[in-house]
Design an enzyme around this catalytic site. Structure first.
Site, short mmCIF file in Angstrom:
data_model
loop_
_atom_site.label_atom_id
_atom_site.label_comp_id
_atom_site.label_asym_id
_atom_site.label_seq_id
_atom_site.Cartn_x
_atom_site.Cartn_y
_atom_site.Cartn_z
N ARG A 105 0.86 -1.18 0.00
CA ARG A 105 0.00 0.00 0.00
C ARG A 105 0.90 1.23 0.00
O ARG A 105 2.11 1.11 0.16
CB ARG A 105 -0.94 -0.01 1.20
CG ARG A 105 -0.23 0.05 2.53
CD ARG A 105 -1.18 0.14 3.71
NE ARG A 105 -0.40 0.23 4.94
CZ ARG A 105 -0.91 0.25 6.17
NH1 ARG A 105 -2.21 0.17 6.34
NH2 ARG A 105 -0.14 0.34 7.21
N CYS A 109 3.27 7.69 -6.39
CA CYS A 109 4.18 8.83 -6.56
C CYS A 109 3.37 10.10 -6.32
O CYS A 109 2.43 10.37 -7.07
CB CYS A 109 4.76 8.83 -7.97
SG CYS A 109 5.47 10.42 -8.43
N ASN A 143 -4.04 7.99 4.05
CA ASN A 143 -3.67 7.34 5.31
C ASN A 143 -2.19 7.53 5.57
O ASN A 143 -1.36 7.15 4.74
CB ASN A 143 -3.97 5.84 5.25
CG ASN A 143 -3.80 5.16 6.59
OD1 ASN A 143 -4.54 5.45 7.52
ND2 ASN A 143 -2.82 4.28 6.69
N GLU A 144 -1.89 8.14 6.71
CA GLU A 144 -0.48 8.29 7.13
C GLU A 144 0.44 8.64 5.96
O GLU A 144 1.37 7.89 5.64
CB GLU A 144 0.01 7.01 7.81
CG GLU A 144 -0.65 6.77 9.13
CD GLU A 144 -0.09 5.55 9.86
OE1 GLU A 144 0.63 4.76 9.24
OE2 GLU A 144 -0.39 5.40 11.05
N CYS A 149 9.33 9.96 -3.46
CA CYS A 149 9.55 9.29 -4.75
C CYS A 149 10.68 9.97 -5.50
O CYS A 149 10.76 11.19 -5.57
CB CYS A 149 8.26 9.35 -5.57
SG CYS A 149 8.46 8.65 -7.21
N CYS A 151 11.45 9.35 -8.81
CA CYS A 151 11.30 9.10 -10.25
C CYS A 151 11.56 10.39 -11.05
O CYS A 151 11.74 11.46 -10.48
CB CYS A 151 9.92 8.55 -10.55
SG CYS A 151 8.61 9.79 -10.47
N GLU A 297 -6.04 6.38 15.53
CA GLU A 297 -5.74 4.95 15.57
C GLU A 297 -4.87 4.65 16.78
O GLU A 297 -3.99 5.45 17.14
CB GLU A 297 -4.91 4.52 14.35
CG GLU A 297 -5.62 4.46 13.05
CD GLU A 297 -4.67 3.97 11.95
OE1 GLU A 297 -3.71 3.24 12.26
OE2 GLU A 297 -4.89 4.34 10.80
N TRP A 305 3.40 -5.54 13.38
CA TRP A 305 4.58 -5.19 12.60
C TRP A 305 5.87 -5.09 13.41
O TRP A 305 6.92 -4.82 12.86
CB TRP A 305 4.34 -3.88 11.85
CG TRP A 305 3.62 -2.83 12.65
CD1 TRP A 305 2.27 -2.58 12.61
CD2 TRP A 305 4.16 -1.93 13.63
NE1 TRP A 305 1.94 -1.57 13.50
CE2 TRP A 305 3.08 -1.14 14.14
CE3 TRP A 305 5.44 -1.70 14.13
CZ2 TRP A 305 3.25 -0.17 15.12
CZ3 TRP A 305 5.61 -0.73 15.11
CH2 TRP A 305 4.52 0.03 15.59
N GLU A 345 -2.32 -7.73 7.78
CA GLU A 345 -2.49 -7.37 9.18
C GLU A 345 -3.28 -8.41 9.96
O GLU A 345 -3.96 -8.10 10.93
CB GLU A 345 -3.14 -5.99 9.26
CG GLU A 345 -2.32 -4.99 8.46
CD GLU A 345 -2.45 -3.56 8.89
OE1 GLU A 345 -1.75 -3.18 9.83
OE2 GLU A 345 -3.25 -2.84 8.28
N HIS A 348 -2.75 -8.35 13.73
CA HIS A 348 -2.93 -7.10 14.48
C HIS A 348 -4.18 -7.21 15.34
O HIS A 348 -5.21 -7.71 14.89
CB HIS A 348 -3.07 -5.94 13.49
CG HIS A 348 -2.81 -4.60 14.10
ND1 HIS A 348 -3.70 -3.99 14.96
CD2 HIS A 348 -1.77 -3.74 13.97
CE1 HIS A 348 -3.20 -2.82 15.33
NE2 HIS A 348 -2.04 -2.65 14.75
C1 GAL Z 1 -1.16 2.33 10.96
C2 GAL Z 1 -1.99 2.33 9.68
C3 GAL Z 1 -3.13 1.35 9.78
C4 GAL Z 1 -2.65 0.03 10.30
C5 GAL Z 1 -1.95 0.25 11.61
C6 GAL Z 1 -1.44 -1.00 12.24
O1 GAL Z 1 0.09 2.88 10.80
O2 GAL Z 1 -2.51 3.61 9.42
O3 GAL Z 1 -3.73 1.21 8.51
O4 GAL Z 1 -1.79 -0.55 9.38
O5 GAL Z 1 -0.85 1.08 11.40
O6 GAL Z 1 -0.69 -0.74 13.40
#
Ligand code: GAL
Length: 647
Positions: A105, A109, A143-144, A149, A151, A297, A305, A345, A348
């Protein structure tokens, strides 16, 4: 007013029967708002230009019927497979020239005209479709954002950005100092992104690249934001910031949003995790001058992760969430509502874990939802602060970048060292830029403010009676990345009453004795001019040289700390500066956090126990909103317990 509670909801991973169960569970848990569609581009536009909104209509209808508001996302962090295939130039290229492939994801660019056009189009289509939807409460763009890039399209965009900034190639050559190593450019076409070369690159070029990357990505945000605002001028627009993304300048970005949102994933097993999370909360509140912000979030338990994805202890979810509320958040949200069974994920945590609603996590989630209902009156209240820490993106972008003085000294660490000391004393802190109005603060800390231009604001602040504490590396370069003539602290020489003749970063593990402690990491060779010496090195080649100094400047005092001090010594210096400035915290047991929120009519005293053991704490008389009971004087907090006392 209320505090929003919910999380990312990804219904595209589930069938309609599950959606119906989800809404029932959300109601049971006290969920008030969910973020929908963050990664749903492939589902919303399966074929270029053909939108499929039927499923989302149904999801929004179910949510609305359940009384749940929607933070609707534009799905532009997940461009679909057709875009990668048809328009490979929309895929970003890394520093080494490798084009990223489809299959993760955020692979876009930011300078790609086609990506920007399709992003604005889907934002517009969503806004057209749902402009009048009664559940729509907030827009969540992308998102975040953390794109970078290298290129050829980005290179051309970089050149256009530079032309606007410098107008002539001669001006660029002058500012970048291209006379060094024969890097002079004859024409714009010769300027490239800072792709790797044999050895060190030009630091001014690197800094301008950082600025360009932030601006190019911001242009993507603004592009979508404007599409949304055209159709829904009354609906606020945000995007979710991430703690350690240096690629975007949060100060500039926050000004382009209506409300600031943070994603926070502190390590549950780091001894400083909850302290460092406090800094992020304070930073978010400060980005728009104290306006309430949204915890967009967080994790109910483990993330997916880390190298070891440990669970949060029972109770940690509550205290961590209420910490955000204590420090100004008007929303507590999670990634994600229901744990995915498949995909990247799958491990998670979520509000509804794999084990289902009959679980410790869902019970804690539901209890938290009901806690937040009891705290509704906190929404919109403010968080007072007597102290400001200067948080400067340019210093961050440059101190940590090669060519640098020491790889052991990073900007984030330097700020955290001072922040942690304040946290342990429960002293309220705002974060400010070096040029912001400082008149509201009794004390301003300037840790490693590496890149400073001439600064009348700081001068006037001290001259007018303010207290300043600056640490080494401050004022080493200006904001074009050139070292100040005369050396550090550059424009603060008179205010601090000293000059730094040499900076001596220390190898890891080396301790240099000081009067009443020792120094590590760095040793400034300070020459006092008008400053008084408070402590000196007692050994080594620079024995007798000042470490800590104080200078009276106008009606104020400016203290300088030319090293990283051993903890007790650092604590003594800070205590003395706080005493002089009249700054007082709230005494408490170790890892007990005390924060106040104020409204026009009330003072709220929040106490948070971040340890898995009971602690005793003395509170002012009032009602604990979480239990509805009166309390005063010495009370006991259970492991990870929280009290929110209306005084
Ligand atoms: C954030 C991201 C989410 C999800 C989450 C998991 O950084 O915006 O989509 O991946 O991490 O910790």
């Amino acid at each position: 007013m209320s505090i929003q509670f919910g999380g990312d909801y990804n219904p595209e991973q589930w069938d309609e029967a599950t959606w119906i169960e989800d809404v029932a569970l959300m109601r049971a848990a006290g969920v008030t708002m969910v973020t929908v569609g963050v990664f749903a581009w492939a589902r919303l536009e399966p074929v270029e230009g053909q939108y499929e909104f039927g499923w989302l209509d149904r999801v929004l209808e179910l949510l609305h019927d359940g009384g749940i508001k929607v933070c609707l996302a534009t799905p532009t962090a997940a461009p679909p497979a057709w875009m990668a295939r048809r328009y490979p130039e929309t895929l970003s290229v890394d520093r080494n020239g490798q084009r990223r492939t489809f299959g993760s994801r955020a692979h876009f660019c930011p300078s790609s005209p086609h990506y920007r056009e399709r992003s604005a189009a889907i934002a517009d289509a969503l806004a057209e479709r749902y402009a009048d939807h009664p559940a729509l409460a907030l827009w969540h763009v992308n998102n975040e954002y953390n794109a970078e890039c290298y290129c050829d399209i980005s290179a051309a965009d970089f050149r256009a950005w530079l032309r606007e900034r410098y107008e002539t190639i001669a001006a660029l050559n002058e500012t970048w100092g291209t006379a060094v190593w024969g890097q002079t450019y004859a024409e714009w076409a010769e300027v490239e992104p800072p792709r790797p070369s044999i050895t060190l690159l030009n630091p001014a070029r690197l800094l301008d690249w950082r600025r360009f990357v932030s601006d190019a990505t911001l242009a993507c945000f603004v592009n979508e934001r404007d599409a949304l605002r055209r159709r829904t001028p009354g609906v606020p627009v945000t995007t979710n910031f991430m703690t350690m993304h240096k690629t975007i300048d949060h100060w500039t970005w926050a000004a382009a949003e209506d409300v600031v949102a943070l994603d926070a994933y502190p390590d549950p097993h780091s001894p400083t995790g909850s302290i460092d999370a406090g800094l992020e909360c304070d930073r978010m509140r400060s980005l728009r001058g104290g306006q309430p912000w949204l915890l967009m979030e967080s994790a109910t338990s483990a993330v997916g992760w880390r190298s070891v994805n440990s669970a949060r202890d029972p109770g940690q979810l509550r205290v961590a969430s209420l910490q955000a509320v204590a420090r100004g958040a008007d929303a507590v949200m999670f990634f994600q509502w229901r744990a995915s069974r498949r995909g990247a994920e799958r491990f998670h945590s979520a509000m509804v874990p794999h084990s289902g609603p009959d679980s410790r996590i869902f019970r804690e989630v539901s209890a938290l939802g009901h806690d937040l209902e009891r705290l509704a009156e906190l929404a919109g209240t403010t968080v007072p602060a007597d102290v400001a820490i200067v948080w400067d993106w340019t210093s961050w972008a440059t101190l940590d970048e090669s060519p640098r003085l020491s790889e052991h000294v990073t900007y984030g660490d330097q700020v955290l060292r001072y922040y942690r000391e304040l946290w342990h004393r429960n002293i309220g802190v705002d974060l400010v830029r070096p040029t912001d109005d400082l008149s509201a603060y009794r004390l301003v800390l300037l840790p490693a403010a590496f890149a400073l231009d001439d600064n009348p604001v700081l001068r006037q602040y001290v001259a007018g009676g303010g207290h300043l504490l600056a640490s080494y590396a401050t004022g080493t370069i200006d904001t074009t990345a050139a070292v100040h003539a005369g050396g550090a602290p550059g424009p603060l020489r008179e205010v601090l009453g000293l000059r730094v003749e040499e900076a001596n970063p220390l190898p890891a593990g080396v301790e240099v004795p000081v009067d009443d402690g020792y120094a590590v990491l760095w040793q400034d060779i300070v020459v006092p001019e008008t400053a008084t010496v408070l402590s000196r090195y007692t050994d080594g080649p620079w024995a007798g040289t000042p470490v800590v100094t104080a200078n009276t400047y106008g009606a104020g005092i400016a203290t300088y700390v030319g090293a990283t001090l051993s903890d007790p010594l650092a604590a003594r210096v800070l205590d003395e500066v706080c005493r002089q400035a009249g700054v007082e915290g709230h005494p408490a047991a170790p890892m007990v956090e005390v924060v106040e929120r104020h409204s026009a009519s009330h003072r709220y005293h929040l106490v948070l126990n971040h340890r898995p053991v009971p602690v005793d704490h003395t509170v002012p008389a009032g009602v604990d909103l979480l239990t509805g009971t009166e309390c005063s004087g010495l009370i006991r907090l259970q492991p990870y317990d929280v009290k929110v006392i209306r005084v």
